[in-house]
Scaffold this motif. Structure first.
Motif, PDB file in Angstrom:
ATOM      1  N   TYR A 263       0.828  -1.201   0.000  1.00  0.00           N
ATOM      2  CA  TYR A 263       0.000   0.000   0.000  1.00  0.00           C
ATOM      3  C   TYR A 263       0.867   1.258   0.000  1.00  0.00           C
ATOM      4  O   TYR A 263       0.677   2.168  -0.803  1.00  0.00           O
ATOM      5  CB  TYR A 263      -0.897  -0.053   1.237  1.00  0.00           C
ATOM      6  N   PHE A 266       3.051   1.475  -3.222  1.00  0.00           N
ATOM      7  CA  PHE A 266       2.255   1.837  -4.390  1.00  0.00           C
ATOM      8  C   PHE A 266       1.753   3.272  -4.287  1.00  0.00           C
ATOM      9  O   PHE A 266       1.698   3.984  -5.293  1.00  0.00           O
ATOM     10  CB  PHE A 266       1.087   0.869  -4.585  1.00  0.00           C
ATOM     11  N   PHE A 269       4.384   5.497  -5.468  1.00  0.00           N
ATOM     12  CA  PHE A 269       4.508   5.404  -6.916  1.00  0.00           C
ATOM     13  C   PHE A 269       3.365   6.142  -7.607  1.00  0.00           C
ATOM     14  O   PHE A 269       3.573   6.926  -8.535  1.00  0.00           O
ATOM     15  CB  PHE A 269       4.524   3.929  -7.346  1.00  0.00           C
ATOM     16  N   LEU A 270       2.135   5.907  -7.137  1.00  0.00           N
ATOM     17  CA  LEU A 270       0.961   6.470  -7.807  1.00  0.00           C
ATOM     18  C   LEU A 270       0.983   7.996  -7.773  1.00  0.00           C
ATOM     19  O   LEU A 270       0.702   8.658  -8.775  1.00  0.00           O
ATOM     20  CB  LEU A 270      -0.318   5.946  -7.139  1.00  0.00           C
ATOM     21  N   TRP A 273       3.730   9.187 -10.070  1.00  0.00           N
ATOM     22  CA  TRP A 273       3.345   8.895 -11.460  1.00  0.00           C
ATOM     23  C   TRP A 273       2.264   9.868 -11.932  1.00  0.00           C
ATOM     24  O   TRP A 273       2.307  10.359 -13.062  1.00  0.00           O
ATOM     25  CB  TRP A 273       2.869   7.437 -11.535  1.00  0.00           C
ATOM     26  N   SER A 274       1.272  10.142 -11.063  1.00  0.00           N
ATOM     27  CA  SER A 274       0.187  11.049 -11.450  1.00  0.00           C
ATOM     28  C   SER A 274       0.703  12.476 -11.600  1.00  0.00           C
ATOM     29  O   SER A 274       0.329  13.180 -12.530  1.00  0.00           O
ATOM     30  CB  SER A 274      -0.926  11.068 -10.402  1.00  0.00           C
ATOM     31  N   GLY A 275       1.552  12.888 -10.637  1.00  0.00           N
ATOM     32  CA  GLY A 275       2.077  14.243 -10.686  1.00  0.00           C
ATOM     33  C   GLY A 275       2.938  14.468 -11.913  1.00  0.00           C
ATOM     34  O   GLY A 275       2.895  15.518 -12.532  1.00  0.00           O
ATOM     35  N   PHE A 309      -1.021 -14.425  -1.280  1.00  0.00           N
ATOM     36  CA  PHE A 309      -1.906 -15.586  -1.471  1.00  0.00           C
ATOM     37  C   PHE A 309      -1.540 -16.733  -0.539  1.00  0.00           C
ATOM     38  O   PHE A 309      -2.420 -17.470  -0.092  1.00  0.00           O
ATOM     39  CB  PHE A 309      -1.893 -16.026  -2.935  1.00  0.00           C
TER      40      PHE A 309
ATOM     41  N   PHE B  61     -13.145 -15.303  -1.031  1.00  0.00           N
ATOM     42  CA  PHE B  61     -12.084 -15.108  -2.023  1.00  0.00           C
ATOM     43  C   PHE B  61     -12.685 -14.804  -3.395  1.00  0.00           C
ATOM     44  O   PHE B  61     -12.268 -13.856  -4.072  1.00  0.00           O
ATOM     45  CB  PHE B  61     -11.205 -16.365  -2.087  1.00  0.00           C
ATOM     46  N   LYS B  90      -1.345  11.388 -20.701  1.00  0.00           N
ATOM     47  CA  LYS B  90      -1.146   9.992 -20.276  1.00  0.00           C
ATOM     48  C   LYS B  90      -1.880   9.061 -21.237  1.00  0.00           C
ATOM     49  O   LYS B  90      -2.876   9.447 -21.859  1.00  0.00           O
ATOM     50  CB  LYS B  90      -1.699   9.809 -18.860  1.00  0.00           C
ATOM     51  N   PRO B  96      -2.284   2.413 -13.439  1.00  0.00           N
ATOM     52  CA  PRO B  96      -2.004   2.729 -12.021  1.00  0.00           C
ATOM     53  C   PRO B  96      -3.133   3.519 -11.362  1.00  0.00           C
ATOM     54  O   PRO B  96      -3.404   3.362 -10.173  1.00  0.00           O
ATOM     55  CB  PRO B  96      -0.725   3.571 -12.092  1.00  0.00           C
ATOM     56  N   MET B  97      -3.804   4.391 -12.172  1.00  0.00           N
ATOM     57  CA  MET B  97      -4.911   5.188 -11.641  1.00  0.00           C
ATOM     58  C   MET B  97      -6.063   4.325 -11.138  1.00  0.00           C
ATOM     59  O   MET B  97      -6.854   4.768 -10.316  1.00  0.00           O
ATOM     60  CB  MET B  97      -5.459   6.093 -12.740  1.00  0.00           C
TER      61      MET B  97
END
Lengths: 398, 178
Positions: A263, A266, A269-270, A273-275, A309, B61, B90, B96-97
């Motif tokens: 979490y 990521f 990263f997100l 990446w968005s900026g 998993f 699950f 983009k 990723p979004m």
């Protein structure tokens, strides 16, 4: 105590082997640096590998301190069999403070902001100079270690007192220190990781950075504990408490940390990446190009999907053997994660360097030897924790 | 004389330890279709009556998987097929979004399946149950513990089952009319 007679020789043997491995690792790493064709570059390469290995093992020690405080606050059966393991791990922080000394002498070889000519040529480094300069950096590191060692000292002192006297008030005292201690731990660890690791790339910054290392530390500490419990479970006194089901909570906590790590990583990263800003994205661009990208994909698969998993399944968490196997994977992948965070900053291609391997083995061997030495000093289970005694009584009652 | 249909036989106990021991001995005696009722959670009782497997984790699950696929698919369909929009240069397929939505819907799918699946599998709410025909069963929600051998058990024989439960020294044994 006849019970510890059986496990003592095993720990002694493991400790001797770890020590031998550690000494060999350090000597080979030093020689590899020494024998490089250029002494300056050799010293620099040695320090880079040393920093990587050092950060990993320090994060494990800090994770042990964090898990210890977490358990003092929350209680729960999962923490009692691993209490002594994380206590022993946390007691290595003074040792890690000593191992920091070579880095103090090599700041100029590691960090751009420690090289006066580069700082003079770069307005950004010049601007950050009041914070990022060798003397303030060293002072901060001393403060971080002083705070950590104080926390470690108090928790271990009270825990030993509890073993001796069985005073029920000690539990309350440890719990009351654990709450503010955890906040202080989070702040100092963020500071330390920004200083030691993030400042390798002085133009890049991320506020979630410290949290990622905190989670990695907690996960590594719990993984290490699961592995050690697995080995100790063949002997008294841990033999009696490893019935299936007892480790489901520890497995669930490891699952939670795997999720948190993903979490946090990521999120970072997100957002970047968005900026899509040109001062932020190079950090990811270099870590996702070529073989660094392969390592990033490996982290995504083996640090998230596979353990996620596996740890979802009850059968995996019920047996300490299975849990320990997953723990080995997670400990290794935490190492890979630290490698992926640190090494691209040196501009080296992602190849398995002997120097890195021997640095990790060297510091790791010494760490494990010191860890086992600390573990042997005290009974392997807390003796007079009122909450633990209540659980044990209940267990034997039915 | 026509006999009333019987749902099973039930024994009443005063402590959780007694009902736990009784459940273990009943299963050891070969009865499989048994159930226990307790006002408080009793550690080990579920295992003792043979409740060691449930399909719920599988449903949860699959529910999570369905939620995740829906979340990702929805974003993908909206952004790539239905209404492609250039945002900051983009690519349309900016996966990723979509991860936060995928994550949220995975949780939603899994948790809804957990709650609804739990209700579907345990049959709650149940307004009527044969055990209610035993007047003392009301105490199962205050301070008594009950163990029941159901008539559908292959080994079930009314007289034998009653005698067996009597042998466990309960506070009382009752027939349950269906």
């Amino acid at each position: 105590m006849s019970s510890s007679d059986t496990v003592q020789p095993v720990l002694d043997r493991a400790q001797r082997r770890a020590l031998a491995l550690g000494v060999v690792g350090i000597v080979v790493a030093v020689l590899l640096g020494w024998r490089a064709h250029d002494a300056v570059i050799g010293w620099q390469k040695f320090l880079q590998s040393y920093l990587f290995a050092y950060v990993f093992w320090t994060v494990v020690s800090l994770g042990c301190l964090g898990v210890l405080m977490l358990h003092h606050m929350t209680g729960g059966w999962w923490g009692y069999p691993i209490r002594r393991i994380v206590e022993a791990g946390s007691r290595l922080l003074p040792f890690m403070a000593v191992l920091f000394i070579p880095l103090v002498f090599g700041l100029g070889s590691l960090y751009e902001w420690a090289q006066p000519d580069k700082v003079a040529a770069d307005p950004i480094l010049e601007y950050k100079k009041p914070y990022l300069n060798p003397s303030f950096f060293t002072a901060r590191t001393i403060i971080y270690f002083a705070i950590w060692i104080l926390l470690v000292y108090l928790f271990n002192k009270w825990s030993a007192e509890q073993d001796r006297t069985g005073d029920p008030r000690l539990q309350g005292r440890m719990a009351s220190l654990a709450a503010p201690g955890f906040v202080i731990w989070a702040i100092t660890m963020t500071g330390a990781m920004i200083d030691w690791v993030m400042s390798l790339d002085a133009r890049w910054f991320s506020t979630i950075y410290g949290l990622i290392f905190m989670i990695s530390g907690g996960l590594a500490a719990m993984s290490l504990s699961a592995i050690v419990v697995r080995f100790l479970s063949d002997y008294e006194p841990l033999k009696d408490c490893v019935e299936p089901k007892r480790f489901i909570d520890l497995g669930n906590l490891m699952l939670a940390q795997v999720l948190l790590w993903t979490y946090m990583s990521f999120s970072q990263f997100l957002i970047i990446w968005s900026g899509n800003l040109k001062n932020e994205i190079p950090w990811y661009k270099e870590r996702m190009a070529g073989n660094w990208g392969t390592i990033a994909a490996t982290l995504l698969i083996f640090h998230f999907f596979v353990p996620f998993f596996l740890l979802l399944q009850r059968g995996m968490k019920r047996r300490i053997r299975n849990l320990a196997t997953i723990a080995v994977l997670l400990l290794l992948l935490t190492l890979v994660d630290v490698y992926w965070q640190i090494e691209p900053a040196f501009g080296t291609p992602p190849e398995l360097k002997l120097l890195d391997v021997f640095a990790v083995i060297g510091i790791g061997g010494l760490w494990i030897a010191a860890f086992l030495g600390q573990l042997k000093k005290r009974p392997l289970l807390p003796l007079h924790d009122p909450r633990f005694e209540a659980v044990l009584e209940h267990q034997h009652g039915d | 004389m026509k006999q009333k249909p019987i749902y099973g036989v039930m024994a009443e106990f005063e402590t959780p330890e007694q009902v736990l021991e009784a459940a273990r001995r009943t299963r050891d005696a070969g009865y499989r279709s048994i159930d226990a009722f307790s006002p408080i959670p009793v550690e080990g009782l579920a295992e003792a009556v043979g409740f060691d497997w449930t399909a719920l984790p599988i449903f949860v699950f699959l529910g999570g998987l369905f939620g995740g696929c829906t979340g990702f698919g929805m974003c993908w369909y909206a952004n790539v097929i239905s209404f492609p929009l250039n945002v900051g240069g983009k690519p349309y397929n900016s996966w990723p979004m979509w991860i936060p939505i995928t994550f949220e819907l995975t949780i939603l799918g899994a948790s809804l399946t957990a709650v609804l699946g739990m209700l579907a599998l345990n049959g709650l709410p149940t307004p009527y149950h044969p055990t209610f025909n035993v007047p003392r069963f009301a105490m199962a929600s205050t301070d008594r513990f009950f163990l029941c051998i159901k008539a559908k058990d292959k080994k079930f024989d009314l007289a034998q089952a009653k005698a067996f439960l009597e042998g466990l020294h309960p506070h009382g044994v009752y027939e349950i009319e269906d």
